[in-house]
Design a protein around this motif. Sequence first.
Motif, PDB file in Angstrom:
ATOM      1  N   LEU A   5     -19.930  29.904  81.860  1.00  0.00           N
ATOM      2  CA  LEU A   5     -19.671  30.484  80.556  1.00  0.00           C
ATOM      3  C   LEU A   5     -18.209  30.914  80.486  1.00  0.00           C
ATOM      4  O   LEU A   5     -17.663  31.159  79.421  1.00  0.00           O
ATOM      5  CB  LEU A   5     -20.550  31.717  80.374  1.00  0.00           C
ATOM      6  CG  LEU A   5     -21.547  31.699  79.237  1.00  0.00           C
ATOM      7  CD1 LEU A   5     -22.138  30.329  79.039  1.00  0.00           C
ATOM      8  CD2 LEU A   5     -22.644  32.700  79.537  1.00  0.00           C
ATOM      9  N   GLU A  63     -23.150  28.537  87.852  1.00  0.00           N
ATOM     10  CA  GLU A  63     -21.891  28.920  88.485  1.00  0.00           C
ATOM     11  C   GLU A  63     -22.010  29.708  89.793  1.00  0.00           C
ATOM     12  O   GLU A  63     -21.563  29.261  90.833  1.00  0.00           O
ATOM     13  CB  GLU A  63     -21.002  29.676  87.528  1.00  0.00           C
ATOM     14  CG  GLU A  63     -21.667  30.819  86.810  1.00  0.00           C
ATOM     15  CD  GLU A  63     -20.895  31.152  85.534  1.00  0.00           C
ATOM     16  OE1 GLU A  63     -19.666  31.042  85.550  1.00  0.00           O
ATOM     17  OE2 GLU A  63     -21.536  31.512  84.531  1.00  0.00           O
ATOM     18  N   LEU A  92     -20.065  35.273  72.313  1.00  0.00           N
ATOM     19  CA  LEU A  92     -19.770  34.692  73.610  1.00  0.00           C
ATOM     20  C   LEU A  92     -18.305  34.285  73.650  1.00  0.00           C
ATOM     21  O   LEU A  92     -17.745  34.030  74.713  1.00  0.00           O
ATOM     22  CB  LEU A  92     -20.622  33.432  73.801  1.00  0.00           C
ATOM     23  CG  LEU A  92     -21.636  33.442  74.943  1.00  0.00           C
ATOM     24  CD1 LEU A  92     -22.216  34.798  75.174  1.00  0.00           C
ATOM     25  CD2 LEU A  92     -22.698  32.426  74.671  1.00  0.00           C
ATOM     26  N   ALA A 143     -18.736  36.923  78.753  1.00  0.00           N
ATOM     27  CA  ALA A 143     -19.131  35.759  79.540  1.00  0.00           C
ATOM     28  C   ALA A 143     -19.452  36.127  80.981  1.00  0.00           C
ATOM     29  O   ALA A 143     -20.502  35.766  81.503  1.00  0.00           O
ATOM     30  CB  ALA A 143     -18.037  34.697  79.484  1.00  0.00           C
ATOM     31  N   SER A 144     -18.573  36.870  81.619  1.00  0.00           N
ATOM     32  CA  SER A 144     -18.808  37.163  83.023  1.00  0.00           C
ATOM     33  C   SER A 144     -19.988  38.112  83.203  1.00  0.00           C
ATOM     34  O   SER A 144     -20.724  38.033  84.178  1.00  0.00           O
ATOM     35  CB  SER A 144     -17.549  37.744  83.660  1.00  0.00           C
ATOM     36  OG  SER A 144     -17.208  38.964  83.043  1.00  0.00           O
ATOM     37  N   ILE A 198     -22.660  38.247  81.275  1.00  0.00           N
ATOM     38  CA  ILE A 198     -23.860  37.430  81.102  1.00  0.00           C
ATOM     39  C   ILE A 198     -24.103  36.578  82.340  1.00  0.00           C
ATOM     40  O   ILE A 198     -25.241  36.441  82.808  1.00  0.00           O
ATOM     41  CB  ILE A 198     -23.703  36.506  79.872  1.00  0.00           C
ATOM     42  CG1 ILE A 198     -23.618  37.352  78.600  1.00  0.00           C
ATOM     43  CG2 ILE A 198     -24.864  35.534  79.781  1.00  0.00           C
ATOM     44  CD1 ILE A 198     -24.856  38.158  78.320  1.00  0.00           C
ATOM     45  N   ALA A 199     -23.032  36.030  82.869  1.00  0.00           N
ATOM     46  CA  ALA A 199     -23.175  35.203  84.064  1.00  0.00           C
ATOM     47  C   ALA A 199     -23.722  36.034  85.222  1.00  0.00           C
ATOM     48  O   ALA A 199     -24.647  35.611  85.921  1.00  0.00           O
ATOM     49  CB  ALA A 199     -21.823  34.596  84.432  1.00  0.00           C
ATOM     50  N   ARG A 218     -32.046  35.750  88.134  1.00  0.00           N
ATOM     51  CA  ARG A 218     -32.672  34.548  88.670  1.00  0.00           C
ATOM     52  C   ARG A 218     -33.006  34.731  90.140  1.00  0.00           C
ATOM     53  O   ARG A 218     -34.038  34.294  90.616  1.00  0.00           O
ATOM     54  CB  ARG A 218     -31.758  33.338  88.466  1.00  0.00           C
ATOM     55  CG  ARG A 218     -32.484  32.047  88.781  1.00  0.00           C
ATOM     56  CD  ARG A 218     -31.950  30.886  87.971  1.00  0.00           C
ATOM     57  NE  ARG A 218     -31.640  31.307  86.621  1.00  0.00           N
ATOM     58  CZ  ARG A 218     -30.421  31.504  86.171  1.00  0.00           C
ATOM     59  NH1 ARG A 218     -29.381  31.319  86.933  1.00  0.00           N
ATOM     60  NH2 ARG A 218     -30.243  31.887  84.926  1.00  0.00           N
ATOM     61  N   GLU A 219     -32.108  35.410  90.842  1.00  0.00           N
ATOM     62  CA  GLU A 219     -32.376  35.654  92.257  1.00  0.00           C
ATOM     63  C   GLU A 219     -33.670  36.443  92.429  1.00  0.00           C
ATOM     64  O   GLU A 219     -34.303  36.385  93.472  1.00  0.00           O
ATOM     65  CB  GLU A 219     -31.202  36.426  92.879  1.00  0.00           C
ATOM     66  CG  GLU A 219     -29.980  35.554  93.132  1.00  0.00           C
ATOM     67  CD  GLU A 219     -28.709  36.378  93.306  1.00  0.00           C
ATOM     68  OE1 GLU A 219     -28.806  37.589  93.555  1.00  0.00           O
ATOM     69  OE2 GLU A 219     -27.605  35.789  93.182  1.00  0.00           O
ATOM     70  N   LEU A 244     -33.227  34.500  81.801  1.00  0.00           N
ATOM     71  CA  LEU A 244     -32.422  35.173  80.788  1.00  0.00           C
ATOM     72  C   LEU A 244     -32.572  34.509  79.426  1.00  0.00           C
ATOM     73  O   LEU A 244     -32.352  33.316  79.274  1.00  0.00           O
ATOM     74  CB  LEU A 244     -30.951  35.137  81.200  1.00  0.00           C
ATOM     75  CG  LEU A 244     -29.997  35.855  80.257  1.00  0.00           C
ATOM     76  CD1 LEU A 244     -30.259  37.345  80.281  1.00  0.00           C
ATOM     77  CD2 LEU A 244     -28.558  35.575  80.647  1.00  0.00           C
ATOM     78  N   ASP A 258      -8.467  35.785  81.388  1.00  0.00           N
ATOM     79  CA  ASP A 258      -8.035  34.768  82.342  1.00  0.00           C
ATOM     80  C   ASP A 258      -6.535  34.527  82.341  1.00  0.00           C
ATOM     81  O   ASP A 258      -5.915  34.395  83.369  1.00  0.00           O
ATOM     82  CB  ASP A 258      -8.741  33.443  82.038  1.00  0.00           C
ATOM     83  CG  ASP A 258     -10.215  33.515  82.405  1.00  0.00           C
ATOM     84  OD1 ASP A 258     -10.533  34.228  83.366  1.00  0.00           O
ATOM     85  OD2 ASP A 258     -11.023  32.866  81.732  1.00  0.00           O
ATOM     86  N   GLU A 285     -18.530  41.258  85.532  1.00  0.00           N
ATOM     87  CA  GLU A 285     -19.655  40.702  86.274  1.00  0.00           C
ATOM     88  C   GLU A 285     -20.480  41.809  86.909  1.00  0.00           C
ATOM     89  O   GLU A 285     -21.707  41.745  86.925  1.00  0.00           O
ATOM     90  CB  GLU A 285     -19.155  39.728  87.344  1.00  0.00           C
ATOM     91  CG  GLU A 285     -20.241  38.765  87.755  1.00  0.00           C
ATOM     92  CD  GLU A 285     -20.067  38.266  89.171  1.00  0.00           C
ATOM     93  OE1 GLU A 285     -18.910  38.178  89.633  1.00  0.00           O
ATOM     94  OE2 GLU A 285     -21.089  37.996  89.816  1.00  0.00           O
TER      95      GLU A 285
END
Lengths: 353, 353
Positions: free
Chosen positions: A81, A110, B81, B87-88, B90-91, B98-99, B104, B300, B317
């Motif tokens: 993302l 990712e 988004l 973005a980070s 959500i990532a 998921r782990e 999501l 970034d 994150e």
Amino acid sequence: MADGGNNGDGAGWVTMGEVAVRAGVSPMTVSRVLKEPDRVRPATRERVERAIAELGYVPDAAAGALASRQSRLVAALVSTLAGSIFASTIAGLGAALREAGHELLLGTTEYSSASEEALLRAVLGRRPDGLVLSAGQHTPAARRLLERATRGLAVPVVEIWQLPERPVDMAVGFSNFAAGRAMTAFLADLGYRRIAFIGVLGPDDFRGKRRHAGYVEVLAEQGLGPPRTFGSGGFGGSAGAGASVEEGAAGLAAVLERWPDCDAVFCGSDPIAFGAITEAARRGIAVPGDLAVAGFGDFDYAGDAGLALTTVRIPGERIGRETARLLLERKAGRLPEPVVVDLGFELVRRRTA
Amino acid sequence: MADGGNNGDGAGWVTMGEVAVRAGVSPMTVSRVLKEPDRVRPATRERVERAIAELGYVPDAAAGALASRQSRLVAALVSTLAGSIFASTIAGLGAALREAGHELLLGTTEYSSASEEALLRAVLGRRPDGLVLSAGQHTPAARRLLERATRGLAVPVVEIWQLPERPVDMAVGFSNFAAGRAMTAFLADLGYRRIAFIGVLGPDDFRGKRRHAGYVEVLAEQGLGPPRTFGSGGFGGSAGAGASVEEGAAGLAAVLERWPDCDAVFCGSDPIAFGAITEAARRGIAVPGDLAVAGFGDFDYAGDAGLALTTVRIPGERIGRETARLLLERKAGRLPEPVVVDLGFELVRRRTA
DNA sequence: TTGAAAGCGGTACCAT
DNA sequence: ATGGTACCGCTTTCAA
């Protein structure tokens, strides 16, 4: 204020049955009010609707999915993302789906320590009505799962962004090869003769390689000499854009060392172009006076108030919406054939080339 | 190769019952192999696992959710988004979930012609085990729905990013006010005396307003004169970053016209800072020689190879992962109390101030 | 136009 | 250690 009054356990959800009791009808009638209002007598419908509102009833989608064999869920699996590459596509996809009463299940590969297979398995467990994949990332195990899932078109698949040569099912995107050709030819038309290429050409990043291939072909066709390519190994896919900026800077340094005479640089992405421009400034090289720079992606900061970067614009949101359209059409029984939609791209000339 | 052989209808999914038949056990045993492998004798377990693999069985999560009353779904509702703001987060959220075997469900309100209420309703229909909200955007109708959903903590809620003064339930983020203070104080420490502020201060964007409030307070405390604020109306939330870049350029022009003597500009976001820096370059104003510029976000392109922007970094994150942790803890029965986690921020000094 | 009955594919609970 | 049974909350199908 308006509270059911019964059901005092606190943590429970109101069920269709409770709504039915309150409205003095059977659950079936409640269901019909929700799905086919026209088949219910207006007076009845109104009573049911009032009961729904008063109780704050929200239908359980899992139960609905189980009974109707339709999850109304579309899963999208993208590599990242970050860098806002897919952001607009996901946004467009989600918006279009929601307008049609579907939800978006998002998976990113990712940071995933788990394999792509695990992600795919988890997602398939949700029995999605559609699967959206950012192409070209199928591990063998994942491919096997995918094949089972799509056998007989049980789950329609749309590969997005890069158009694959052999699509699993449907595809929406553009040709990186054509885009690479187009920008290179554009630079050549502008009069640049010694065009270098900076990009991520690692083993995984076959999209970048396609753009590069387009670049190489145009160079050959127009007799512009052998390619002047600087390709970093990269992390495949779309590793952090921050890293790309640095690669652009390092890339330009390397290019200038090897080919001091080059008059233009085609960068595989906007962040790379940003890094290259920064490095040029640091060296007192005028852009585009001494050196032209072109990017790829038309990111937010590439506009006139920012980098003023000459670049390639990809219709990200349209890709998302078109993907949703195909999925929904297919579900509706129309569109039985696999389709590949090329949405193209757009050359944006600004001030760096 | 390994194909079940029965069940020739093509589009169907393998069920637990079919796996059971093939393994010569009851469905319950198959279920146990999946959920509590230890409670099944190794030999049996192996037979079942073989059957699962051979048949390519993927459990139906909707059925599981219905029976167990756990959707293993967490819904995240964010405003956008784009601009890689969330973005980070959500990532990170997605990866951590998921782990732990959760998925999501993503909803963005950006293009949504439908109301936030519709989104929330759709999402609640999925009976999520948790709800993640980018705070401060609750319409009245949505708030009512939320209250019903969270009554008795049926659905744990985490508000992220901006820490709300009165959280619905839990919260993970940082204080925009503190961040605004910190950067302003930092600029003052650096010796800048006439610090302007450019930001989006529209009616919806209360986060930007908090940062601005911090700026105002420090100015007062340190006797740095009245605020020199340029605030555009904006589109609230986080409208396209491209627009922000332009606002930054326009903003700097306005600021310089009104306060030609100012020696530093604190921008409400990195894109705005980008625009301001571009405009400064256009006017031949040296940064930071003639004018210092600071941003917010550490996007970034703000790094050394790019803008080299002095800015505020938000641990995006980590916010995502911490959010996941809280949700899972709460689900596991630990952590019965509402919690507010302030993850803070970090001042990043680079070359623009 | 409305309702009753039978699942959808799993899991909880209680036996064995 | 394993299996039987009764649901979870909704929709399908068919009958009234």
